[in-house]
Design a protein around this motif. Structure first.
Motif, PDB file in Angstrom:
ATOM      1  N   ALA A  35       0.828  -1.208   0.000  1.00 16.07           N
ATOM      2  CA  ALA A  35       0.000   0.000   0.000  1.00 16.07           C
ATOM      3  C   ALA A  35       0.864   1.260   0.000  1.00 16.07           C
ATOM      4  O   ALA A  35       0.456   2.308  -0.517  1.00 16.07           O
ATOM      5  CB  ALA A  35      -0.926   0.004   1.209  1.00 16.07           C
ATOM      6  N   LYS A  36       2.069   1.154   0.553  1.00 14.28           N
ATOM      7  CA  LYS A  36       2.969   2.307   0.612  1.00 14.28           C
ATOM      8  C   LYS A  36       3.889   2.398  -0.602  1.00 14.28           C
ATOM      9  O   LYS A  36       4.464   3.450  -0.865  1.00 14.28           O
ATOM     10  CB  LYS A  36       3.835   2.221   1.872  1.00 14.28           C
ATOM     11  CG  LYS A  36       3.076   2.373   3.182  1.00 14.28           C
ATOM     12  CD  LYS A  36       4.041   2.297   4.361  1.00 14.28           C
ATOM     13  CE  LYS A  36       3.308   2.514   5.669  1.00 14.28           C
ATOM     14  NZ  LYS A  36       4.229   2.464   6.837  1.00 14.28           N
ATOM     15  N   ALA A  37       4.052   1.287  -1.316  1.00 13.89           N
ATOM     16  CA  ALA A  37       5.041   1.233  -2.392  1.00 13.89           C
ATOM     17  C   ALA A  37       4.601   2.007  -3.623  1.00 13.89           C
ATOM     18  O   ALA A  37       3.421   1.987  -4.002  1.00 13.89           O
ATOM     19  CB  ALA A  37       5.308  -0.224  -2.768  1.00 13.89           C
ATOM     20  N   ASP A  38       5.554   2.681  -4.260  1.00 12.11           N
ATOM     21  CA  ASP A  38       5.293   3.332  -5.548  1.00 12.11           C
ATOM     22  C   ASP A  38       5.352   2.307  -6.677  1.00 12.11           C
ATOM     23  O   ASP A  38       4.557   2.365  -7.610  1.00 12.11           O
ATOM     24  CB  ASP A  38       6.324   4.438  -5.794  1.00 12.11           C
ATOM     25  CG  ASP A  38       6.186   5.576  -4.785  1.00 12.11           C
ATOM     26  OD1 ASP A  38       5.280   6.405  -4.962  1.00 12.11           O
ATOM     27  OD2 ASP A  38       6.981   5.598  -3.833  1.00 12.11           O
ATOM     28  N   PRO A  56      -1.051  -1.204  -8.641  1.00 15.19           N
ATOM     29  CA  PRO A  56      -1.153  -0.662 -10.007  1.00 15.19           C
ATOM     30  C   PRO A  56       0.164  -0.626 -10.782  1.00 15.19           C
ATOM     31  O   PRO A  56       0.152  -0.396 -11.987  1.00 15.19           O
ATOM     32  CB  PRO A  56      -1.684   0.761  -9.783  1.00 15.19           C
ATOM     33  CG  PRO A  56      -1.272   1.103  -8.387  1.00 15.19           C
ATOM     34  CD  PRO A  56      -1.351  -0.177  -7.619  1.00 15.19           C
ATOM     35  N   SER A  57       1.298  -0.851 -10.103  1.00 16.95           N
ATOM     36  CA  SER A  57       2.582  -0.786 -10.801  1.00 16.95           C
ATOM     37  C   SER A  57       3.468  -1.947 -10.361  1.00 16.95           C
ATOM     38  O   SER A  57       4.351  -1.806  -9.513  1.00 16.95           O
ATOM     39  CB  SER A  57       3.289   0.549 -10.516  1.00 16.95           C
ATOM     40  OG  SER A  57       4.509   0.635 -11.236  1.00 16.95           O
ATOM     41  N   VAL A  58       3.221  -3.122 -10.945  1.00 21.60           N
ATOM     42  CA  VAL A  58       4.000  -4.328 -10.649  1.00 21.60           C
ATOM     43  C   VAL A  58       4.780  -4.708 -11.899  1.00 21.60           C
ATOM     44  O   VAL A  58       4.226  -4.734 -13.003  1.00 21.60           O
ATOM     45  CB  VAL A  58       3.082  -5.503 -10.220  1.00 21.60           C
ATOM     46  CG1 VAL A  58       3.921  -6.729  -9.871  1.00 21.60           C
ATOM     47  CG2 VAL A  58       2.220  -5.098  -9.031  1.00 21.60           C
ATOM     48  N   HIS A  59       6.059  -5.023 -11.739  1.00 18.82           N
ATOM     49  CA  HIS A  59       6.930  -5.290 -12.877  1.00 18.82           C
ATOM     50  C   HIS A  59       7.854  -6.452 -12.567  1.00 18.82           C
ATOM     51  O   HIS A  59       8.458  -6.512 -11.501  1.00 18.82           O
ATOM     52  CB  HIS A  59       7.762  -4.046 -13.220  1.00 18.82           C
ATOM     53  CG  HIS A  59       6.926  -2.819 -13.369  1.00 18.82           C
ATOM     54  ND1 HIS A  59       6.349  -2.465 -14.556  1.00 18.82           N
ATOM     55  CD2 HIS A  59       6.527  -1.902 -12.452  1.00 18.82           C
ATOM     56  CE1 HIS A  59       5.635  -1.353 -14.381  1.00 18.82           C
ATOM     57  NE2 HIS A  59       5.729  -1.001 -13.115  1.00 18.82           N
ATOM     58  N   ALA A  60       7.967  -7.381 -13.506  1.00 18.88           N
ATOM     59  CA  ALA A  60       8.830  -8.552 -13.329  1.00 18.88           C
ATOM     60  C   ALA A  60      10.252  -8.242 -13.785  1.00 18.88           C
ATOM     61  O   ALA A  60      10.469  -7.808 -14.915  1.00 18.88           O
ATOM     62  CB  ALA A  60       8.282  -9.741 -14.107  1.00 18.88           C
ATOM     63  N   PRO A 270      -0.806  -4.868 -17.301  1.00 22.69           N
ATOM     64  CA  PRO A 270       0.257  -4.221 -16.534  1.00 22.69           C
ATOM     65  C   PRO A 270       0.357  -2.757 -16.916  1.00 22.69           C
ATOM     66  O   PRO A 270      -0.168  -2.337 -17.958  1.00 22.69           O
ATOM     67  CB  PRO A 270       1.510  -4.998 -16.944  1.00 22.69           C
ATOM     68  CG  PRO A 270       1.182  -5.581 -18.256  1.00 22.69           C
ATOM     69  CD  PRO A 270      -0.299  -5.844 -18.251  1.00 22.69           C
ATOM     70  N   THR A 271       1.017  -1.968 -16.085  1.00 24.27           N
ATOM     71  CA  THR A 271       1.070  -0.535 -16.316  1.00 24.27           C
ATOM     72  C   THR A 271       2.174  -0.119 -17.266  1.00 24.27           C
ATOM     73  O   THR A 271       2.311   1.051 -17.566  1.00 24.27           O
ATOM     74  CB  THR A 271       1.304   0.190 -14.972  1.00 24.27           C
ATOM     75  OG1 THR A 271       2.537  -0.252 -14.437  1.00 24.27           O
ATOM     76  CG2 THR A 271       0.185  -0.117 -14.005  1.00 24.27           C
ATOM     77  N   SER A 272       2.975  -1.029 -17.717  1.00 24.68           N
ATOM     78  CA  SER A 272       4.112  -0.676 -18.557  1.00 24.68           C
ATOM     79  C   SER A 272       4.464  -1.862 -19.435  1.00 24.68           C
ATOM     80  O   SER A 272       4.083  -2.986 -19.187  1.00 24.68           O
ATOM     81  CB  SER A 272       5.287  -0.282 -17.654  1.00 24.68           C
ATOM     82  OG  SER A 272       6.499  -0.506 -18.291  1.00 24.68           O
ATOM     83  N   SER A 273       5.243  -1.587 -20.434  1.00 19.90           N
ATOM     84  CA  SER A 273       5.700  -2.683 -21.294  1.00 19.90           C
ATOM     85  C   SER A 273       6.784  -3.497 -20.616  1.00 19.90           C
ATOM     86  O   SER A 273       7.173  -4.543 -21.099  1.00 19.90           O
ATOM     87  CB  SER A 273       6.231  -2.111 -22.622  1.00 19.90           C
ATOM     88  OG  SER A 273       7.332  -1.247 -22.380  1.00 19.90           O
TER      89      SER A 273
END
Length: 275
Positions: A35-38, A56-60, A270-273
């Motif tokens: 909840a705190k993470a950007d 909303p912003s998770v990236h592998a 996802p929010t990004s490529s």
């Protein structure tokens, strides 16, 4: 909670709540951190799939390697003293020996191939050492320093990843997969999701479901390594796309991309490529 950072980046390397002895409040604390993470980074694709709907912003960013360090294993080095007396062929593993390690698979494989020597490097934690399989062809060498690993690898004929299939391994992305390959060693593994894809699909790692398959595929892998001059070329071509420099460039460019883009989120996008 006392920190007041300009950015919070949560690097999730494992689903620790599924590990043996995990504190019951771990999931609650993770939810607070998310909840705190950007941004949330995951150490593998399976873990990304498990967490992508929770922020909303998770990236592998799957595990990368220090190529130069592990490629030392391709050079002629002195065999470590506690391994030098062990005959060949040698089948080796390094890592933590805990509930993720399939001790029964090791036990059966050692019986099927008494002419192979099985070497285990690493600490035994959270399980009773007395439960580990014993035999004349099974050797536990204990914990070693990171700097020492290439010297042990250099004198193995096959690298093994006998992971158990349970809740603690459902989302793992073993760093040792590319490390073993960078060392120039053929690899046989149980069907861990992040090993099957991409390493199994690219025919860089043999995937075995049983002890019989483990031994049969291990023999094939050692033969390919010795007889197929293109095998190592294919390994190096694949690993050339995997470096900490590439990982860092992806992470460093992430915030700039998000600042410059208006992203419409949906439940399954996802929010990004960079995913």
């Amino acid at each position: 909670r006392h920190l007041k950072p300009s950015r919070v980046l949560f690097d999730a390397m494992d689903e620790l709540s599924a590990f043996k002895g995990a504190p019951p409040q771990l999931l609650e604390l993770e939810a607070e951190l998310m909840a705190k993470a950007d941004h949330v980074f995951t150490g593998g694709v399976s873990l990304y799939e498990a967490k992508k709907h929770r922020h909303p912003s998770v990236h592998a960013f799957p595990s990368s390697i220090d190529h130069a360090h592990f490629m030392k294993a391709r050079e002629k080095t002195e065999d470590p003293a506690d391994q030098a007396h062990i005959p060949h062929p040698r089948v080796g593993f390094y890592g933590v020996v805990d509930e993720r390690f399939d001790i029964e698979l090791l036990r059966e494989a050692a019986k099927i191939r008494p002419d192979w020597q099985f070497i285990v490097v690493g600490p035994v934690v959270k399980i009773d050492p007395a439960t580990l399989p014993q035999g004349a062809n099974i050797h536990y060498l204990g914990m070693k320093k990171y700097a020492e690993l290439p010297a042990y690898l250099a004198h193995w004929d096959l690298a093994m990843m006998p992971f158990a299939l349970n809740e603690s391994t459902k989302y793992i992305s073993p760093t040792k997969t590319p490390e073993f390959l960078a060392a120039g060693k053929p690899v046989v593994s149980t069907p861990i999701n992040d090993v099957v894809k991409p390493y199994g699909e690219e025919a860089l790692v043999r995937i075995a479901n049983t002890a019989d398959e483990f031994c049969a595929y291990g023999e094939e892998a050692m033969k390919d390594r010795s007889e197929d001059p293109l095998w190592l070329t294919r390994v190096d071509r694949f690993l050339s796309q995997n470096s900490w420099d590439e990982t860092w460039r992806g992470i460093a460019g992430l915030e700039k991309q998000i600042d410059c883009m208006t992203v419409k989120l949906s439940d399954d996008r996802p929010t990004s490529s960079l995913h």
